[in-house]
Design a protein around this motif. Structure first.
Motif, PDB file in Angstrom:
ATOM      1  N   VAL A 248       0.842  -1.203   0.000  1.00 35.09           N
ATOM      2  CA  VAL A 248       0.000   0.000   0.000  1.00 35.09           C
ATOM      3  C   VAL A 248       0.878   1.254   0.000  1.00 35.09           C
ATOM      4  O   VAL A 248       0.627   2.221  -0.740  1.00 35.09           O
ATOM      5  CB  VAL A 248      -0.948   0.002   1.213  1.00 35.09           C
ATOM      6  N   ALA A 249       1.923   1.246   0.842  1.00 40.73           N
ATOM      7  CA  ALA A 249       2.852   2.381   0.864  1.00 40.73           C
ATOM      8  C   ALA A 249       3.526   2.556  -0.486  1.00 40.73           C
ATOM      9  O   ALA A 249       3.744   3.692  -0.955  1.00 40.73           O
ATOM     10  CB  ALA A 249       3.896   2.178   1.956  1.00 40.73           C
ATOM     11  N   LEU A 250       3.836   1.439  -1.139  1.00 37.59           N
ATOM     12  CA  LEU A 250       4.475   1.495  -2.454  1.00 37.59           C
ATOM     13  C   LEU A 250       3.548   2.132  -3.482  1.00 37.59           C
ATOM     14  O   LEU A 250       3.996   2.909  -4.339  1.00 37.59           O
ATOM     15  CB  LEU A 250       4.876   0.088  -2.890  1.00 37.59           C
ATOM     16  N   VAL A 251       2.263   1.824  -3.402  1.00 35.11           N
ATOM     17  CA  VAL A 251       1.292   2.455  -4.305  1.00 35.11           C
ATOM     18  C   VAL A 251       1.312   3.971  -4.117  1.00 35.11           C
ATOM     19  O   VAL A 251       1.319   4.737  -5.081  1.00 35.11           O
ATOM     20  CB  VAL A 251      -0.123   1.891  -4.063  1.00 35.11           C
ATOM     21  N   GLY A 252       1.322   4.414  -2.852  1.00 38.29           N
ATOM     22  CA  GLY A 252       1.351   5.846  -2.585  1.00 38.29           C
ATOM     23  C   GLY A 252       2.602   6.525  -3.102  1.00 38.29           C
ATOM     24  O   GLY A 252       2.540   7.605  -3.710  1.00 38.29           O
ATOM     25  N   VAL A 253       3.746   5.898  -2.879  1.00 33.15           N
ATOM     26  CA  VAL A 253       5.017   6.480  -3.333  1.00 33.15           C
ATOM     27  C   VAL A 253       5.065   6.555  -4.852  1.00 33.15           C
ATOM     28  O   VAL A 253       5.442   7.586  -5.440  1.00 33.15           O
ATOM     29  CB  VAL A 253       6.208   5.665  -2.795  1.00 33.15           C
ATOM     30  N   THR A 254       4.699   5.467  -5.518  1.00 35.54           N
ATOM     31  CA  THR A 254       4.792   5.454  -6.983  1.00 35.54           C
ATOM     32  C   THR A 254       3.771   6.390  -7.621  1.00 35.54           C
ATOM     33  O   THR A 254       4.039   6.966  -8.682  1.00 35.54           O
ATOM     34  CB  THR A 254       4.613   4.023  -7.529  1.00 35.54           C
ATOM     35  N   LEU A 255       2.615   6.552  -6.989  1.00 34.10           N
ATOM     36  CA  LEU A 255       1.650   7.531  -7.499  1.00 34.10           C
ATOM     37  C   LEU A 255       2.245   8.944  -7.437  1.00 34.10           C
ATOM     38  O   LEU A 255       2.102   9.733  -8.384  1.00 34.10           O
ATOM     39  CB  LEU A 255       0.358   7.469  -6.692  1.00 34.10           C
TER      40      LEU A 255
ATOM     41  N   SER B 164       3.110  -1.600  -8.737  1.00 34.02           N
ATOM     42  CA  SER B 164       2.612  -1.533  -7.360  1.00 34.02           C
ATOM     43  C   SER B 164       1.119  -1.814  -7.296  1.00 34.02           C
ATOM     44  O   SER B 164       0.655  -2.495  -6.369  1.00 34.02           O
ATOM     45  CB  SER B 164       2.936  -0.166  -6.746  1.00 34.02           C
ATOM     46  N   LEU B 165       0.344  -1.315  -8.258  1.00 34.47           N
ATOM     47  CA  LEU B 165      -1.088  -1.614  -8.277  1.00 34.47           C
ATOM     48  C   LEU B 165      -1.334  -3.105  -8.479  1.00 34.47           C
ATOM     49  O   LEU B 165      -2.171  -3.710  -7.796  1.00 34.47           O
ATOM     50  CB  LEU B 165      -1.768  -0.818  -9.392  1.00 34.47           C
ATOM     51  N   LEU B 166      -0.613  -3.685  -9.425  1.00 38.04           N
ATOM     52  CA  LEU B 166      -0.741  -5.121  -9.656  1.00 38.04           C
ATOM     53  C   LEU B 166      -0.318  -5.896  -8.418  1.00 38.04           C
ATOM     54  O   LEU B 166      -0.987  -6.859  -8.007  1.00 38.04           O
ATOM     55  CB  LEU B 166       0.123  -5.527 -10.850  1.00 38.04           C
ATOM     56  N   GLY B 167       0.777  -5.471  -7.785  1.00 34.44           N
ATOM     57  CA  GLY B 167       1.260  -6.146  -6.586  1.00 34.44           C
ATOM     58  C   GLY B 167       0.259  -6.106  -5.455  1.00 34.44           C
ATOM     59  O   GLY B 167       0.105  -7.081  -4.716  1.00 34.44           O
ATOM     60  N   LEU B 168      -0.459  -4.998  -5.310  1.00 37.54           N
ATOM     61  CA  LEU B 168      -1.454  -4.897  -4.243  1.00 37.54           C
ATOM     62  C   LEU B 168      -2.577  -5.903  -4.452  1.00 37.54           C
ATOM     63  O   LEU B 168      -3.005  -6.586  -3.508  1.00 37.54           O
ATOM     64  CB  LEU B 168      -2.017  -3.471  -4.192  1.00 37.54           C
ATOM     65  N   GLY B 169      -3.058  -6.019  -5.684  1.00 39.79           N
ATOM     66  CA  GLY B 169      -4.085  -7.010  -5.960  1.00 39.79           C
ATOM     67  C   GLY B 169      -3.610  -8.428  -5.702  1.00 39.79           C
ATOM     68  O   GLY B 169      -4.328  -9.259  -5.136  1.00 39.79           O
ATOM     69  N   VAL B 170      -2.380  -8.715  -6.094  1.00 42.01           N
ATOM     70  CA  VAL B 170      -1.821 -10.060  -5.924  1.00 42.01           C
ATOM     71  C   VAL B 170      -1.655 -10.411  -4.449  1.00 42.01           C
ATOM     72  O   VAL B 170      -2.019 -11.509  -4.014  1.00 42.01           O
ATOM     73  CB  VAL B 170      -0.481 -10.173  -6.669  1.00 42.01           C
ATOM     74  N   VAL B 171      -1.107  -9.498  -3.658  1.00 37.94           N
ATOM     75  CA  VAL B 171      -0.865  -9.812  -2.248  1.00 37.94           C
ATOM     76  C   VAL B 171      -2.174  -9.955  -1.485  1.00 37.94           C
ATOM     77  O   VAL B 171      -2.278 -10.770  -0.557  1.00 37.94           O
ATOM     78  CB  VAL B 171       0.055  -8.746  -1.606  1.00 37.94           C
ATOM     79  N   LEU B 172      -3.209  -9.216  -1.871  1.00 34.82           N
ATOM     80  CA  LEU B 172      -4.518  -9.400  -1.242  1.00 34.82           C
ATOM     81  C   LEU B 172      -5.082 -10.773  -1.577  1.00 34.82           C
ATOM     82  O   LEU B 172      -5.609 -11.472  -0.705  1.00 34.82           O
ATOM     83  CB  LEU B 172      -5.485  -8.304  -1.702  1.00 34.82           C
ATOM     84  N   PHE B 173      -4.980 -11.165  -2.840  1.00 37.55           N
ATOM     85  CA  PHE B 173      -5.486 -12.478  -3.249  1.00 37.55           C
ATOM     86  C   PHE B 173      -4.740 -13.599  -2.542  1.00 37.55           C
ATOM     87  O   PHE B 173      -5.344 -14.543  -2.018  1.00 37.55           O
ATOM     88  CB  PHE B 173      -5.345 -12.636  -4.760  1.00 37.55           C
ATOM     89  N   ALA B 174      -3.423 -13.501  -2.491  1.00 36.16           N
ATOM     90  CA  ALA B 174      -2.608 -14.559  -1.893  1.00 36.16           C
ATOM     91  C   ALA B 174      -2.808 -14.663  -0.399  1.00 36.16           C
ATOM     92  O   ALA B 174      -2.626 -15.745   0.182  1.00 36.16           O
ATOM     93  CB  ALA B 174      -1.136 -14.320  -2.211  1.00 36.16           C
ATOM     94  N   SER B 175      -3.189 -13.565   0.253  1.00 41.10           N
ATOM     95  CA  SER B 175      -3.296 -13.552   1.708  1.00 41.10           C
ATOM     96  C   SER B 175      -4.534 -14.276   2.219  1.00 41.10           C
ATOM     97  O   SER B 175      -4.733 -14.392   3.435  1.00 41.10           O
ATOM     98  CB  SER B 175      -3.302 -12.107   2.223  1.00 41.10           C
ATOM     99  N   SER B 176      -5.360 -14.766   1.321  1.00 33.24           N
ATOM    100  CA  SER B 176      -6.505 -15.563   1.753  1.00 33.24           C
ATOM    101  C   SER B 176      -6.069 -16.942   2.233  1.00 33.24           C
ATOM    102  O   SER B 176      -6.431 -17.389   3.311  1.00 33.24           O
ATOM    103  CB  SER B 176      -7.512 -15.700   0.605  1.00 33.24           C
ATOM    104  N   GLU B 177      -5.268 -17.634   1.425  1.00 32.43           N
ATOM    105  CA  GLU B 177      -4.719 -18.928   1.849  1.00 32.43           C
ATOM    106  C   GLU B 177      -3.576 -19.421   0.972  1.00 32.43           C
ATOM    107  O   GLU B 177      -2.837 -20.318   1.348  1.00 32.43           O
ATOM    108  CB  GLU B 177      -5.836 -20.000   1.900  1.00 32.43           C
ATOM    109  N   TRP B 178      -3.389 -18.807  -0.200  1.00 32.25           N
ATOM    110  CA  TRP B 178      -2.338 -19.253  -1.096  1.00 32.25           C
ATOM    111  C   TRP B 178      -0.958 -19.125  -0.458  1.00 32.25           C
ATOM    112  O   TRP B 178      -0.062 -19.947  -0.717  1.00 32.25           O
ATOM    113  CB  TRP B 178      -2.364 -18.451  -2.400  1.00 32.25           C
TER     114      TRP B 178
END
Length: 510
Positions: free
Chosen positions: A39-46, A87-101
């Motif tokens: 999330v911080a990375l999204v803010g910085v890169t924006l 960073s946007l793509l990474g945020l979506g991926v880490v949210l998806f993976a944090s369910s159980e992957w």
């Protein structure tokens, strides 16, 4: 922006080390740290995008060593856009993976952060050798992510992926050595000056080195004839990893665009636009083969993986024209294809996890839990990938077709893009009818133990589709920004002066 330019590299690097050293035994803390860092990375890169949009290119010299001798990072509109996309793509991926992957193997979040570090470094570096270094960082992390969760098929595909990329790395070093031997530099801005000054007797060696590098970048971008590694790798990778890998091929496309517009662009004399004669035919063939694979696919993940190959053919067709209009159109399509591929891999995992023994096979089976909702998500993702209206894929392809009107190869480009778009529609239409429509006529329902509404994966998948909607709704402002990107790419003086100083262009008599 000063020191902020290095943050997209340092932040994930520090977070990866912290996760390994401090919280590797607590999956909850790993998720918190990883999501917070992204999330911080999204803010910085924006903020980097906003800055780059209103300023000339800016350099950051690590350890304050002057260019071209030291390691430099360069922020311009193109690199800022690419790190923000990552960073946007990474945020979506880490949210998806944090369910159980992330629990199916060890050190997912640390490897994920190292992957972000490598990708961001590749986009920001101003030096060809350090481009190689960041390639290796992201590849090493991707090896671990590819094998996350184990499995025989994944191990086999992973070994092929490792062998191909290690071969590419060896060729990368060979090409770098050949270029350095005749120019004495690997700094991209300095190369833009030195290439035109190479002695005639060394021109053949320089050309050979440049073509070796082009081959390496085409390996990363999955371009014919070295595209064969991608379908098996992406189809067998864990879903969030496959979604993250949507940016990996874009690193190859970015490298082609950066190196062959800067070092081998208008100022390169006899080697101007060296890549163009080789790139355009390969891109068109890649597009045909990718969409043929979509038609022939027997598994859902394989279908999506081949569509990624096809989308890279479309993207590199635009880049291969090397005009400001085609580059702007190609970059718009790059944004679209990244989000659409990631969305489809995430949606496919939600579908596969509910089909039980049928998995991702494109065979008729009984309906499954939440099939109606997932059918809507798959439909949106499919029309996005196929480039149908009203989503951004349609706008991107229209821009590419318009940019190709003055090309000698216009007839071929128009015919192949239009025909392969139809092939993609047919392929995804067939898959959707098998998975959802025909399944509705089969008695019974597949019940998977523990099936529920996974909040984070659904949010992540919908977020990727939402990005496509935003890209469509704000197509005008985004296109304006991308035309600014293309203008900076073709006017290399700003980049060169940012790295080497205001007097650098005097060496070229400018």
């Amino acid at each position: 922006m000063g020191d902020w330019i290095v943050v997209p590299i340092v932040l994930p690097a520090v977070m990866a080390a912290l996760i390994v050293l401090a919280v590797r035994h607590d999956i909850i803390l790993q998720r918190v740290f990883s999501i917070a860092a992204t999330v911080a990375l999204v803010g910085v890169t924006l903020s980097l995008v906003v800055f780059a949009n209103g300023h000339d290119p800016e350099m950051y010299a690590l350890s304050d060593w002057p260019a071209p001798f030291g390691i430099v990072l360069v922020l311009d509109r193109l690199s800022a856009m690419m790190v923000f996309l990552t960073s946007l793509l990474g945020l979506g991926v880490v949210l998806f993976a944090s369910s159980e992957w992330d629990q199916r193997g060890k050190h997912f979040h640390a490897l994920f952060q190292f992957q972000l570090m490598g990708v961001n470094g590749a986009f920001l570096t101003g030096d060809v050798f350090n481009l190689f270094v960041f390639f290796e960082v992201l590849l090493i992390a991707s090896y671990g992510l590819m094998l996350h969760g184990a499995g025989a098929d994944r191990l086999k595909a992973g070994m092929q992926y490792v062998v191909i990329n290690l071969t590419g790395s060896a060729l990368f070093l060979l090409g770098v050595g050949m270029i350095y031997s005749v120019t004495g530099t690997l700094n991209m801005a300095d190369l833009a000056i030195q290439v035109s000054n190479v002695a005639p007797g060394d021109a053949a060696l320089l050309r050979a080195g440049a073509l070796v590098l082009l081959l390496v970048f085409c390996v990363k971008a999955a371009l014919v004839p070295i595209h064969f590694w991608l379908p098996g790798t992406y189809a067998n990778a864990p879903a969030p990893v496959a979604a993250l890998f949507a940016i990996m091929t874009k690193v190859g496309a970015y490298s082609v665009l950066r190196v062959y517009s800067l070092a081998f662009g208008d100022m390169a004399g006899d080697m101007s636009w060296l890549a163009q004669p080789y790139l355009l035919p390969a891109a068109l063939i890649t597009l045909v083969l990718g969409m043929t694979g979509v038609l022939a696919a027997k598994r859902l993940n394989g279908l999506i993986a081949f569509s990624v190959v096809g989308s890279m053919g479309t993207l590199l067709t635009a880049i291969a024209l090397f005009t400001p209009e085609s580059i702007a159109a190609g970059l718009y399509y790059l944004l679209h294809s990244t989000f659409s591929a990631a969305a489809l891999f995430l949606i496919a995992d939600l579908i596969i996890s509910r089909r039980g023994q049928f998995g991702d096979s494109l065979n008729t089976a009984p309906t499954f839990h939440q099939s109606g909702f997932l059918a809507v998500l798959f439909f949106v993702g499919a029309i996005a990938m196929a480039g149908m209206p009203p989503l951004s894929g349609f706008l991107g392809k229209l821009q590419i077709l318009d940019a190709a009107r003055d090309s000698d190869a216009m007839v071929w480009i128009w015919a192949i893009i239009l025909v392969t778009s139809l092939m993609c529609i047919i392929g995804f239409g067939r898959a959707g009818s098998v998975l959802f429509w025909k399944s509705a006529s089969v008695d019974g329902e597949i019940t998977v133990e523990g099936a529920k509404w996974p909040v984070l994966p659904i949010v992540a998948a919908c977020g990727m589709l939402g990005a496509l909607v935003v890209l469509t709704a704000f197509g005008g402002p985004v296109t304006d920004y991308l035309h600014g990107v293309a203008a900076q790419i073709f006017d290399t003086s700003g980049y060169i002066q940012a790295v080497l100083g205001e007097n650098a262009l005097a060496l070229l008599g400018q």
